[in-house]
Design a protein around this motif. Structure first.
Motif, PDB file in Angstrom:
ATOM      1  N   ALA A 202       0.777  -1.341   0.038  1.00  0.00           N
ATOM      2  CA  ALA A 202       0.117   0.132   0.017  1.00  0.00           C
ATOM      3  C   ALA A 202       0.933   1.346  -0.026  1.00  0.00           C
ATOM      4  O   ALA A 202       1.943   1.330   0.703  1.00  0.00           O
ATOM      5  CB  ALA A 202      -0.969   0.005   1.147  1.00  0.00           C
ATOM      6  N   PRO A 203       0.480   2.214  -0.795  1.00  0.00           N
ATOM      7  CA  PRO A 203       1.245   3.468  -0.524  1.00  0.00           C
ATOM      8  C   PRO A 203       1.516   4.150   0.464  1.00  0.00           C
ATOM      9  O   PRO A 203       2.548   4.409   0.708  1.00  0.00           O
ATOM     10  CB  PRO A 203       0.145   4.427  -1.588  1.00  0.00           C
ATOM     11  N   SER A 204       0.516   3.913   1.633  1.00  0.00           N
ATOM     12  CA  SER A 204       0.938   4.386   2.933  1.00  0.00           C
ATOM     13  C   SER A 204       2.232   3.746   3.780  1.00  0.00           C
ATOM     14  O   SER A 204       2.813   4.338   4.354  1.00  0.00           O
ATOM     15  CB  SER A 204      -0.444   4.361   3.902  1.00  0.00           C
ATOM     16  N   LYS A 205       2.439   2.630   3.034  1.00  0.00           N
ATOM     17  CA  LYS A 205       3.606   1.884   3.733  1.00  0.00           C
ATOM     18  C   LYS A 205       4.807   1.588   2.623  1.00  0.00           C
ATOM     19  O   LYS A 205       6.001   1.153   2.966  1.00  0.00           O
ATOM     20  CB  LYS A 205       3.251   0.336   3.876  1.00  0.00           C
ATOM     21  N   ASN A 206       4.474   2.133   1.317  1.00  0.00           N
ATOM     22  CA  ASN A 206       5.656   1.979   0.431  1.00  0.00           C
ATOM     23  C   ASN A 206       5.336   3.052  -0.590  1.00  0.00           C
ATOM     24  O   ASN A 206       5.596   3.054  -1.816  1.00  0.00           O
ATOM     25  CB  ASN A 206       5.172   0.576  -0.471  1.00  0.00           C
TER      26      ASN A 206
ATOM     27  N   SER B 220       7.573   4.960  -1.671  1.00  0.00           N
ATOM     28  CA  SER B 220       8.561   5.524  -2.531  1.00  0.00           C
ATOM     29  C   SER B 220       8.434   4.579  -4.161  1.00  0.00           C
ATOM     30  O   SER B 220       8.910   5.026  -4.876  1.00  0.00           O
ATOM     31  CB  SER B 220      10.050   4.872  -2.215  1.00  0.00           C
ATOM     32  N   MET B 221       7.633   3.694  -4.093  1.00  0.00           N
ATOM     33  CA  MET B 221       7.304   2.974  -5.306  1.00  0.00           C
ATOM     34  C   MET B 221       6.423   3.634  -6.156  1.00  0.00           C
ATOM     35  O   MET B 221       6.336   3.689  -7.470  1.00  0.00           O
ATOM     36  CB  MET B 221       6.862   1.589  -5.060  1.00  0.00           C
ATOM     37  N   TRP B 222       5.144   4.324  -5.540  1.00  0.00           N
ATOM     38  CA  TRP B 222       3.956   4.831  -6.186  1.00  0.00           C
ATOM     39  C   TRP B 222       4.477   6.307  -6.735  1.00  0.00           C
ATOM     40  O   TRP B 222       3.708   7.156  -6.269  1.00  0.00           O
ATOM     41  CB  TRP B 222       2.835   4.918  -5.546  1.00  0.00           C
ATOM     42  N   GLN B 223       5.329   6.407  -7.563  1.00  0.00           N
ATOM     43  CA  GLN B 223       5.924   7.626  -8.108  1.00  0.00           C
ATOM     44  C   GLN B 223       5.670   7.840  -9.451  1.00  0.00           C
ATOM     45  O   GLN B 223       5.377   7.069 -10.152  1.00  0.00           O
ATOM     46  CB  GLN B 223       7.399   7.803  -7.586  1.00  0.00           C
TER      47      GLN B 223
END
Ligand SMILES: C[S@@+](CC[C@H](N)C(=O)[O-])C[C@H]1O[C@@H](n2cnc3c(N)ncnc32)[C@H](O)[C@@H]1O
Length: 162
Positions: free
Chosen positions: A49-53, A55-58
Motif C-alpha cells: 500500500a502507498p501508505s507503507k511503500n 517510494s514505489m508509487w511515484q
C-alpha cells in the motif's frame, strides 16, 4: 540465480514466456523494451500500500506504465489511494472506482486509450520479433555444445539453447 534484472522463462512448450524482473519496479520497467505499439495489455498493480511503500508509487513508475502500455491496456489494483488514482490519471488512464474485495472498501481499475498516432502504430507489424527455438530436450541430453568466444552471437546461442 537471484540476480537483479530480467529472468526470461519459457513455459508450456514456449507458449508462455514469463519475464521476471528482480529489483525495483521502476528501475526494471525502465530497462524493459517496448515495441512501437507498447507491450502490455493488462497491468495488475500489487505492490504494498502507498501508505507503507510511498517510494514505489511515484510519477516515474506511472510514466513507465504508460510507455509500456498497448492501446486500450487495462489496469487493476487493490489500492484506492489518491496517489495511485492521480498518478495513473495524470499519464492518461481513465479510472473507475470499484467495490473492493474482503476488507477493502474500494479498489481501482481502468484503461488507457493512446493518442491517434500511437493507436495507428498498433496496427503495424513489429519490426523484429524473435521466435524462441523449439528445443528437443531429449536430443540435447545426448549432445554437448561448446561455444568458444564471448561475443553477442555466443551469448544469444547460450540463451536459445538454455
Ligand atoms: C502484496 S505483495 C504482492 C506479491 C505478488 N503479487 C503475489 O501475489 O505473490 C507486494 C510485493 O511488492 C514488492 N515490492 C514492494 N516495493 C517494490 C518495488 N519498489 N519494486 C518492486 N517490487 C516491490 C514486495 O517485495 C512484495 O513482494
Amino acid at each position: 540465480m537471484p540476480l537483479p534484472g530480467l529472468h526470461r522463462i519459457h513455459l508450456f512448450n514456449n507458449q508462455v514466456v514469463l519475464d521476471l524482473w528482480l529489483g525495483d519496479a521502476t528501475e526494471g520497467l525502465t530497462h524493459a523494451h517496448a515495441h512501437t505499439d507498447g507491450r502490455i495489455d493488462a497491468w495488475f498493480l500489487d505492490g504494498f500500500a502507498p501508505s507503507k511503500n510511498a517510494s514505489m508509487w511515484q510519477p516515474a513508475l506511472f510514466a513507465q506504465i504508460k510507455r509500456l502500455s498497448r492501446n486500450n491496456a487495462t489496469f487493476a489494483t487493490f489500492s484506492a489511494a489518491s496517489i495511485v488514482n492521480h498518478g495513473l490519471k495524470e499519464v492518461g488512464f481513465v479510472i473507475k472506482k470499484q467495490k473492493g474485495f474482503g476488507k477493502k472498501r474500494e479498489m481501482l481499475s481502468g484503461s488507457i486509450t493512446l493518442d491517434k498516432t500511437a493507436a495507428m502504430i498498433t496496427k503495424q507489424a513489429p519490426i523484429y520479433h524473435r521466435h524462441p527455438l523449439k528445443v528437443d530436450t531429449q536430443s540435447l541430453n545426448e549432445q554437448h555444445v561448446a561455444i568458444i568466444g564471448g561475443g553477442i552471437a555466443a551469448a544469444i546461442l547460450c540463451i536459445e539453447t538454455g
